[in-house]
Design a protein around this motif. Sequence first.
Motif, mmCIF file in Angstrom:
data_model
loop_
_atom_site.group_PDB
_atom_site.id
_atom_site.type_symbol
_atom_site.label_atom_id
_atom_site.label_comp_id
_atom_site.label_asym_id
_atom_site.label_seq_id
_atom_site.Cartn_x
_atom_site.Cartn_y
_atom_site.Cartn_z
ATOM 1 N N PRO A 245 -0.466 5.891 -14.393
ATOM 2 C CA PRO A 245 -1.992 5.806 -13.293
ATOM 3 C C PRO A 245 -2.375 4.084 -13.222
ATOM 4 O O PRO A 245 -3.357 3.476 -13.662
ATOM 5 N N ILE A 246 -1.523 3.888 -12.143
ATOM 6 C CA ILE A 246 -1.207 2.219 -11.920
ATOM 7 C C ILE A 246 -1.507 2.232 -10.167
ATOM 8 O O ILE A 246 -0.757 3.587 -9.564
ATOM 9 N N ASP A 247 -2.651 1.643 -9.451
ATOM 10 C CA ASP A 247 -2.349 1.525 -7.888
ATOM 11 C C ASP A 247 -1.270 1.357 -7.663
ATOM 12 O O ASP A 247 -0.353 0.692 -8.728
ATOM 13 N N ASN A 248 -0.490 1.514 -6.916
ATOM 14 C CA ASN A 248 0.640 1.035 -5.748
ATOM 15 C C ASN A 248 1.060 -0.448 -5.525
ATOM 16 O O ASN A 248 2.281 -0.906 -6.153
ATOM 17 N N ALA A 249 0.043 -1.148 -5.463
ATOM 18 C CA ALA A 249 0.364 -2.934 -5.248
ATOM 19 C C ALA A 249 0.925 -3.070 -6.844
ATOM 20 O O ALA A 249 1.734 -4.498 -7.160
ATOM 21 N N THR A 250 0.341 -2.256 -7.855
ATOM 22 C CA THR A 250 -0.134 -3.195 -9.664
ATOM 23 C C THR A 250 2.007 -2.386 -9.560
ATOM 24 O O THR A 250 2.695 -3.302 -9.784
ATOM 25 N N LEU A 251 1.969 -1.232 -9.124
ATOM 26 C CA LEU A 251 3.358 -0.784 -9.614
ATOM 27 C C LEU A 251 4.117 -2.035 -9.118
ATOM 28 O O LEU A 251 5.259 -2.120 -9.972
#
Length: 927
Positions: free
Chosen positions: A787-793
Amino acid sequence: MTTALAAALARLPALVAGGGFAWWAEQGGAEKLPADAAARRARAVPPLLVHARATAARLGVEPFPSLDLLDLFAFVRPAKFCLPTPHGLLQRIGFDAADDEEASLYLQEAARILLGELPQQSPRALKRCARLARTLQKAGWPWAPYILAALGEAAASVPAGGFGGFDVWQELPEWVDYAPPPPPDTQSVSPMEARERLARLLGQNQFGAAERRESQADYAATNAQAFAPRAQIGMPEAVLAEAGTGIGKTLGYIAPASVWAEKNGGTVWLSTFTKNLQRQLDRELDRLFPDAAEKNAKVVIRKGRENYLCLLNLEDATQGGAARPQDMVPLALIARWALATRDGDLAGGDFPAWAVDLHGRNRTLGLTDQRGECIHAGCPHYRKCFIERSLRRSRKAEMVIANHALVMIQAAMGDDDSQKPLRYVFDEGHHLFEAADSAFAAHLTGQEGVDLRRWLRGPEGGRRSRARGLANRIGDLVTDSDTARNALETMLEAARALPSDGWLARLADGNPAGAGEAFLAKVRQQVLARAPHPDSPYGIECPTKEPVAGLIEAAQGFARGIERMLEPMNRLVKALSDMLTDETAELETATRSRIEGALRSLLRRKLTLDAWRSMLLDLETETPPTFVDWFALERSDGRDLDLGLYRHYLDPMQPFAAAVLKPAHGVAITSATLRDLAPAKADAAPDAAWASAEIRTGVRHLPLPARRAAFPSPFDYGARTRVLVVTDVRRDAMDQVAAAYRELFLAAGGGALGLFTAIFRLRAVQKRILKPLAEAGLPLYAQHVDPIDNATLVDIFRAEEQACLLGTDAMRDGVDVPGASLRLVVFDRVPWPRPDLLHKARRAAFGGQAYDDLLTRLKLKQAYGRLLRRADDYGVFVVLDAQLPSRLLSAFPSEVDVRRVGIAEAVAETRSFLNAMRADSDTQQSA
Ligand code: SF4
């Protein structure tokens, strides 16, 4: 910090979850537990942790009460960056934990340090902080008692049970207005000027001398041609420049762009597709403007209105203590951030993206002006509004960093910046086609209808909502005009033809309400009847041809309903326009500006309604040849989300060229992957490779050809990369595919990116390899699972050298990870285009199989391009699909040896190649 607070902190356990197990720290020791045992303990005693949702997902349980250090970090250090992992947070605070066990032991100390920073604020900030903490105490936030204890006297001065601290607008500065700048001059930029500016940017600043490359200087000189004065209206000076990775593209176009802006007193718009490149560009501009104040005056990042915090929405959400307890925490975090942010960008600026994942979109991004309900000068916070400030800054900036979507929507809709850009640089030019495809499309769907109805009529049926209807927003402007008032009332009444909340359920029950829902019911019937797999958990679609009985009548009924809205809308637009001219002498500036804002908003909706009306009427005849129409039911995991009639341009670069390219004076379009190097044919024209670039960037619609130039990458791809096509893994046997991923990732020792052509394939592999990788000390992150947005991943992947990341399309070219963090890319199968109706139409128009090949080669080229971002990078690219046709192999540089091998050999080759390259790199570093 008081002894009591320190003692209370010392009693808190801490939890760090891996894949299938977790570390539980308590009373100075850490214990490794199976996931279910850790979850049981956590449910009994709320632990300290980092990212409550991701931790619960890793344990395989629903979220449980905890003290999330990310919330504390966002409260104590608003607008500051931190990766949302235990290691990321600890690093930000000053600890370097060797492993998860050590990380679990440091979490208490991290909490102590953060709480200890709280008293170090100005008296005014302390008071606001204490008021917010009291509010959060009332809402039951577990951190509130600790924060109040840390605030000491400041907290004691605010009575328990109090509410407040959200009125940040009291402290924000007002923006300053300027006279509109005169039009820019038209002096050209010579190639020599571009070269000299580049040399200055590279060598004479605080960054020290950098290596100067001839090809970069040539590239800068080529781009200078996009800044020549325009010779004829409708014919911009256009440059198409492909610059291989490592050329130094950004500084190569910043150089001529900055010379032009300086010489001519104008603004250059630098447009990118990804937020990542926007951030990178912003950093590169530090070289041009090392002085922060000067940079602040001359560079602005522009995004759509829907990105910025709307202060009126924040006020509405918190007014009179109206917010629900679960909304209080995100609202308080936003209030803290609003006073620290650089520009108020909630959706991609300095507001932490993980706060959106933790607290939900509605409670965070829902506070932006998503629905276009701004009341402009009628707003009490107008003079402090972040959006208005950004607009004004961009009008006098030398460089505006924007994105393709904003540029196109602004051009298509005549958005609220009346001063249209004249000079553009489009970086990531290979994405222009998809950006235009989305910007110039029209979707007549249930959800779009509901949004428009809400924009017009406001919340209905006694529903509690922050939404304001049009009567609320502009009613007072039309009280003195019978014509305008009557037009407004008639239009709002006619808007009942649009679908309303609950439409999907009514359609499923066979009980549609109003003309819009009656039409959608027929669309649903047709899609379910004609789609090959109506029960698919993913979206389904069908052609509009030979409609089911009653669909045409329903479409015509809805079209008449729309006409009944358009007629009074036109009258209202005219009445408001007349006010601006007839009442020039009496209108106050603020009222004028409100009327202008209302007019712009109405004209935008009128464009949408006009398009919808045409689409509905065209159903009876043939779709015009410039468009592709289809019906679709959007689904995710078996849940219906939206439904309707979709219209896209067959060639979206046609409207892009008309709205953006032709009105401009100069345009440079650049990318590392513009040309398609199809396998050479004996009779191919020498410039055949450019044909696809001209189609996909829209320059073929310009009256004069663009100047074209290609600058090959200086990297040694042949020596530093390997490409392996695996021939003995059955691509539809997910156990085999997962085992191949596992062994390849282990052979690389992490630093691996897994790319997938479908979400279900990604999930199937993630489930199978999470635990074995975790046991080998390789953390696995996955789009569509974590449950983490793409840019943060991607940020996490970049920071953790042993991490592996799985993703679908968005990860393919959104991952810019130089260095050892990315050394292996594995594609699950050949990334053919999705065979949907839109692609089918384009395939027929743009060359059949050659079009499929072109798109697939570009995807492979972009994915492969992730491996080498710097000259000293190295890596292996693997495709787990024996059916990769040889004609697609020209996607890779000609000097790279592509080998077809079995999986065992691929694993061995990956291990030995990466080990050899690592050893070589270590030797060079120590030399
Ligand atoms: S001016 Fe508009 S966007 Fe800005 S705070 Fe007011 S309503 Fe929101």
